[in-house]
Enzyme design. Structure first.
Site, short mmCIF file in Angstrom:
data_model
loop_
_atom_site.label_atom_id
_atom_site.label_comp_id
_atom_site.label_asym_id
_atom_site.label_seq_id
_atom_site.Cartn_x
_atom_site.Cartn_y
_atom_site.Cartn_z
N ASP A 178 2.60 9.49 31.37
CA ASP A 178 2.26 8.19 31.53
C ASP A 178 2.48 7.06 30.56
O ASP A 178 2.06 5.88 30.50
CB ASP A 178 0.60 8.14 32.02
CG ASP A 178 -0.19 8.38 30.82
OD1 ASP A 178 0.46 8.70 29.68
OD2 ASP A 178 -1.32 8.33 30.79
N ARG B 216 1.85 7.06 27.36
CA ARG B 216 0.59 6.94 26.30
C ARG B 216 0.12 8.42 26.08
O ARG B 216 0.03 9.17 27.03
CB ARG B 216 -0.45 5.79 26.75
CG ARG B 216 -1.00 6.06 27.86
CD ARG B 216 -1.88 4.99 28.30
NE ARG B 216 -2.76 5.57 29.50
CZ ARG B 216 -3.99 4.93 29.76
NH1 ARG B 216 -4.28 3.75 29.17
NH2 ARG B 216 -4.60 5.30 30.87
N GLU C 85 -4.52 14.66 23.56
CA GLU C 85 -3.19 15.30 23.45
C GLU C 85 -2.63 14.98 21.97
O GLU C 85 -1.70 15.96 21.50
CB GLU C 85 -2.47 14.11 24.38
CG GLU C 85 -2.61 14.41 25.57
CD GLU C 85 -1.92 13.33 26.66
OE1 GLU C 85 -1.27 13.49 27.76
OE2 GLU C 85 -2.01 12.18 26.32
N SER D 3 -4.52 -1.41 20.14
CA SER D 3 -4.67 -2.02 21.35
C SER D 3 -6.09 -1.82 21.82
O SER D 3 -6.68 -2.44 22.66
CB SER D 3 -3.66 -1.85 22.40
OG SER D 3 -3.94 -0.25 22.62
N HIS E 197 34.00 42.10 7.93
CA HIS E 197 34.15 43.55 8.39
C HIS E 197 33.94 43.81 9.71
O HIS E 197 33.00 43.17 10.47
CB HIS E 197 33.03 44.42 7.50
CG HIS E 197 33.10 45.74 7.72
ND1 HIS E 197 32.03 46.37 8.60
CD2 HIS E 197 34.02 46.75 7.66
CE1 HIS E 197 32.32 47.84 8.90
NE2 HIS E 197 33.41 48.00 8.21
N ASN E 198 34.93 44.44 10.43
CA ASN E 198 34.59 44.79 11.87
C ASN E 198 34.46 43.41 12.50
O ASN E 198 33.61 43.45 13.41
CB ASN E 198 33.77 45.71 12.22
CG ASN E 198 34.14 47.25 11.86
OD1 ASN E 198 35.24 47.26 11.43
ND2 ASN E 198 33.16 48.07 11.85
N GLU F 207 39.13 41.42 9.90
CA GLU F 207 39.50 42.83 10.21
C GLU F 207 39.92 43.17 11.63
O GLU F 207 39.04 42.66 12.62
CB GLU F 207 38.36 43.73 9.87
CG GLU F 207 38.87 45.21 9.81
CD GLU F 207 37.94 46.10 9.15
OE1 GLU F 207 38.34 47.21 8.73
OE2 GLU F 207 36.71 45.97 9.32
N ASP G 277 40.99 46.14 14.07
CA ASP G 277 40.95 47.60 14.19
C ASP G 277 41.75 48.12 15.34
O ASP G 277 41.37 47.69 16.62
CB ASP G 277 39.68 48.37 14.24
CG ASP G 277 39.04 48.66 13.12
OD1 ASP G 277 39.50 48.35 12.11
OD2 ASP G 277 37.97 49.51 12.99
N HIS H 77 35.88 49.75 17.69
CA HIS H 77 35.57 50.70 16.58
C HIS H 77 35.79 52.01 17.16
O HIS H 77 35.07 52.51 17.71
CB HIS H 77 34.17 50.35 16.28
CG HIS H 77 33.89 51.12 14.92
ND1 HIS H 77 34.61 50.84 13.78
CD2 HIS H 77 32.73 51.49 14.60
CE1 HIS H 77 33.88 51.41 12.87
NE2 HIS H 77 32.87 51.80 13.15
N GLU I 125 43.82 47.56 10.51
CA GLU I 125 43.51 48.95 10.45
C GLU I 125 44.18 49.50 11.70
O GLU I 125 43.89 49.47 12.95
CB GLU I 125 42.12 49.06 10.62
CG GLU I 125 41.25 48.62 9.42
CD GLU I 125 41.53 49.18 7.91
OE1 GLU I 125 42.18 50.31 8.14
OE2 GLU I 125 41.30 48.53 6.98
N LYS J 160 49.37 48.74 5.56
CA LYS J 160 50.34 49.64 4.96
C LYS J 160 51.63 48.95 4.91
O LYS J 160 51.98 48.46 6.18
CB LYS J 160 50.30 51.10 5.46
CG LYS J 160 49.06 51.64 5.40
CD LYS J 160 48.74 52.99 6.02
CE LYS J 160 48.96 52.93 7.48
NZ LYS J 160 48.98 54.42 8.18
N ILE K 200 -1.13 28.44 13.10
CA ILE K 200 -0.75 27.58 12.02
C ILE K 200 -0.18 28.35 10.78
O ILE K 200 -1.01 29.38 10.56
CB ILE K 200 -1.64 26.61 11.74
CG1 ILE K 200 -2.01 25.72 13.06
CG2 ILE K 200 -1.40 25.72 10.51
CD1 ILE K 200 -2.96 24.66 12.74
N ASN L 172 -3.12 27.13 6.56
CA ASN L 172 -3.06 26.56 7.62
C ASN L 172 -2.65 25.15 7.44
O ASN L 172 -3.13 24.05 7.91
CB ASN L 172 -4.65 26.32 8.32
CG ASN L 172 -5.06 27.50 8.61
OD1 ASN L 172 -4.24 28.23 9.13
ND2 ASN L 172 -6.48 27.49 8.75
N ASP M 52 5.40 32.96 5.53
CA ASP M 52 4.07 32.56 6.30
C ASP M 52 3.35 33.96 5.80
O ASP M 52 3.62 35.18 5.97
CB ASP M 52 4.14 32.59 7.78
CG ASP M 52 2.73 32.63 8.40
OD1 ASP M 52 1.86 32.34 7.67
OD2 ASP M 52 2.56 32.90 9.48
#
Length: 742
Positions: free
Chosen positions: A141, A143, A148, A175, A295-296, A325, A327, A340, A374, A425, A635, A661, A690
């Site tokens: 609405d 507001r 809330e 207001s 890697h991989n 990499e 393979d 892999h 590879e 290689k 919290i 908290n 936490d």
């Protein structure tokens, strides 16, 4: 309004492509706030789900994802687009009814993303407050009631005394209706989040208690931020950049709002912005750089059953990775595949990987990309690989030495800009060719040297009985290996006498650790002459990582990590390579580049220019820390841990106490102190968790910065998630002091 946004607001039925078997139609539309996309399945009634435009990192056109590549024959590319989300959330592949509709969504999303990226700090904060108001206004609405507001405070991670909250609410309710409109809510939010510690600092330097004059700000920059001679000029720049009031700007003064905006900006960050640009010498030989390495790269998950994907290459390249990499294994249709080996990971085509590399190689960085091949393919499919590399990469592929001569030293990243190098290689060496002519690779395929020993490969995924078998290598593929030849490591003496500048040896993490333990100084000296690659143990089937710092300490250039796995190790990698314009190359400290002068990482005090430093960190406060538990009323109880990574003598951890908290504005005001013996190798990691007495503490956020890039003074640390994505506006406020140890 932009016509593309009008089409998006009207909504479109888009097909979500997930696989060849699964395809569903959904209705997608842009909400009126232009920040949210709502969608629902065709069978759902009026129940829309949503995602934020801010969660979308990029839009890709055409067949630019694994899903679209797998069903490319079913959908015309001009109707296809992919939304790429931040972090590790999966992509959204969508098919429009027409090319025009697809273009409207592509252009519209790009416009919205660009608008968000171009927002200033003040606009981002206003946006964040506006989002909070919309979240609190449950009945829509326009507001919000006190009830809330109380619910919102819980969402904002704050357990506030009800009388105090009610008092602030009444003060904001100008207001006197018992409700807050959007502007009144902004006033309430600013009172709620007033930074007492910043106000005190502001008043300490303000001559009149109301504003900072140009001289006041100059004094603050000189005394606290240690900016020296540039303080006067910089003070004027900061007023022009961050002061929201035109009147104050005209009078060369700064209000508390402008001061706070400066402190939370990039100029007030702990990371020196000068070091975020390309500031290092890029003309040194390749061996003198740490190189961001994966890697991989093709895996998105674990090493046994995980999915192989071109997305792995896109994400790694976007993060500045420069060594990928691949393979390669024989494919059933005569085309090499990437996966892999000896596992149940899925397979992707080699040509799709190379096409992806060609498209994304130089979007984040213009410096060279190294493809660590590879090769487990037959001679026939090796020829296919070589041809695909040449056809797809074209001029980007380095096929000869840059001057046509045998190198006595490796070229620099600067000389190799825009080039893709093959690491693998090689039959013989560059010296076997006529040194006065370009490398032509005139070596017979039947030459004995084409039978290379299997143990010259990294062998993490080979069965143990095959490690000493031999493999044929085609001349076509061998000829593409120029500056990055895989060479089996015997010992340091052998490498010193027989090693070539283009030889690269690969070590598993366990072998590298063993060498570091037994001969760290020799390893560091070896790495000043040649490139070393270190990769994770084959036992890490869960795609976990090892700590890269141990390897950087001895100058290992290519420390290959599983980029798909978030955590401490990737935080360190991202931290190291966040400097130098995130180009993927970081110049090693001089102590690790000098092959004549021996540096012993175990005895940093023995170096000629030994000068330890004292790092003092006052952890002052935190701001808007995210919730880690979505349970109603939950919290966080945050605390800060500061971790130093570097040489063994520098490894240290200290932490603050926890605040109960309060995730909105916890104040610690605790001082931590560290001795740092080799600052040029140190990384500082700030972690917020936490506190939980009964179970493991929950991760909230972190930020990792190279010691050499830290700015002294009052600084904000903008926290990152576990995935390395921004958690703005979550931050820490600290005061940093660095002095020489007496």
């Amino acid at each position: 309004m932009h016509p593309d946004l009008e089409i998006m607001k009207a909504g479109s039925v888009l097909r979500k492509a997930k696989s060849r078997m699964w395809r569903g139609h959904r209705h997608y539309k842009l909400q009126d706030d232009c920040k949210t996309i709502a969608y629902k399945s065709s069978w759902a009634m009026n129940s829309y789900s949503t995602f934020s435009v801010g969660d979308v990192e990029a839009v890709r056109e055409g067949h630019e994802s694994d899903v679209f590549l797998s069903v490319a024959d079913e959908y015309p590319p001009e109707r296809c687009f992919t939304l790429v989300f931040r972090g590790r959330r999966g992509n959204l592949d969508l098919v429009a009814e027409s090319a025009e509709e697809a273009q409207a969504w592509i252009r519209g999303m790009q416009t919205l993303i660009e608008n968000l990226q171009s927002m200033g700090e003040s606009e981002k904060l206003d946006q964040w407050i506006s989002d909070l108001f919309l979240k609190a206004d449950r009945n829509k609405d326009g507001r919000i009631s006190f009830k809330e507001v109380r619910r919102l405070l819980k969402l904002m991670n704050m357990d506030m005394n009800e009388d105090h909250a009610s008092s602030l609410f009444r003060m904001a309710d100008k207001s006197q209706t018992g409700f807050l409109g959007s502007e009144e809510f902004v006033h309430f939010y600013k009172m709620l989040t007033q930074r007492k510690e910043v106000v005190e600092l502001f008043q300490e330097y303000s001559s009149d208690g109301q504003t900072l004059s140009h001289c006041d700000l100059e004094e603050f920059l000189r005394e606290e931020q240690l900016e020296g001679d540039r303080s006067q000029e910089h003070a004027l720049e900061l007023i022009q950049r961050y002061e929201p009031s035109d009147t104050a700007k005209a009078n060369h003064t700064m209000s508390i709002d402008g001061f706070l905006m400066y402190l939370t900006s990039a100029d007030g960050s702990i990371f020196n912005s000068e070091d975020q640009r390309l500031y290092q010498d890029m003309t040194q030989p390749l061996k003198h750089y740490f190189i961001s390495s994966s890697h991989n790269t093709y895996l998105l998950e674990d090493q046994l059953k995980g999915r192989s994907s071109v997305e792995g290459y896109i994400q790694a390249l976007k993060r500045g990775c420069r060594c990928l990499e691949i393979d390669c294994w024989d494919g059933s249709s005569g085309e090499p595949v990437v996966y892999h080996g000896h596992t149940f990971t899925s397979k992707i085509l080699f040509k799709d990987v190379i096409n992806t590399v060609a498209k994304y190689a130089f979007k984040t960085s213009e410096y060279p990309v190294i493809l660590s091949i590879e090769n487990r393919c037959s001679v026939e499919q090796q020829k296919v690989m070589a041809q695909l590399l040449k056809d797809i990469l074209g001029d980007m592929l380095l096929r000869t030495t840059i001057d046509g001569k045998v190198p006595s030293v490796l070229p620099s990243p600067e000389e190799l800009k825009g080039k893709i190098l093959v690491k693998g290689k090689k039959i013989g060496g560059l010296e076997s060719l006529d040194a006065d002519n370009p490398v032509s690779g005139e070596v017979s395929d039947e030459d004995d040297s084409s039978e290379l020993r299997r143990d010259s490969l990294t062998t993490e995924s080979l069965p143990s009985d095959s490690k000493k078998s031999k493999q044929s290598l085609t001349k076509e593929l061998s000829d593409l290996v120029i500056y990055c030849k895989n060479e089996h490591f015997n010992n340091f003496e052998h490498a010193r006498i027989h090693g070539k500048p283009y030889d690269i040896s690969s070590f598993s993490e366990s072998k590298a650790r063993k060498i570091i333990k037994e001969a760290a100084a020799d390893f560091a000296q070896h790495n000043a002459r040649q490139i070393t690659r270190v990769y994770p143990s084959g036992l890490r089937t869960d795609s976990s990582n090892f700590c890269p710092q141990d390897m950087w300490n001895v100058g290992c250039q290519m420390v290959a990590l599983n980029f798909q796995t978030a955590g401490l190790e990737m935080d360190l990698n991202d931290g190291l390579f966040s400097q130098n314009n995130r180009c993927g190359y970081v110049l090693k400290p001089e102590i690790l580049r000098n092959s004549e002068q021996q540096f012993n990482p175990d005895k940093p005090q023995d170096r000629k220019d030994y000068c330890p430093l004292i790092l003092t960190i006052q952890v002052i406060s935190g701001q808007q820390l995210p919730k880690v538990n979505n349970k109603v009323g939950s919290i966080v109880d945050p605390f800060v841990r500061v971790e130093i990574y570097g040489l063994p003598a520098d490894q240290a951890t200290q932490e603050t106490s926890y605040i109960e908290n309060n995730g909105l504005n916890p104040c610690w005001n605790e001082t931590l102190e560290f001795a740092v013996h080799t600052p040029e190798l140190a990384l500082i990691r700030f972690v917020v968790e936490d506190y939980d007495m009964a179970t493991k503490n929950d991760f909230i956020g972190q930020y990792t910065v190279p010691f050499s890039c830290i700015q002294s003074g009052y600084r904000h640390i903008h926290l990152l998630s576990k995935d390395g994505t921004s958690l703005r506006p979550s931050s820490l406020f600290v005061n940093i002091n660095i002095t020489e140890a007496s």
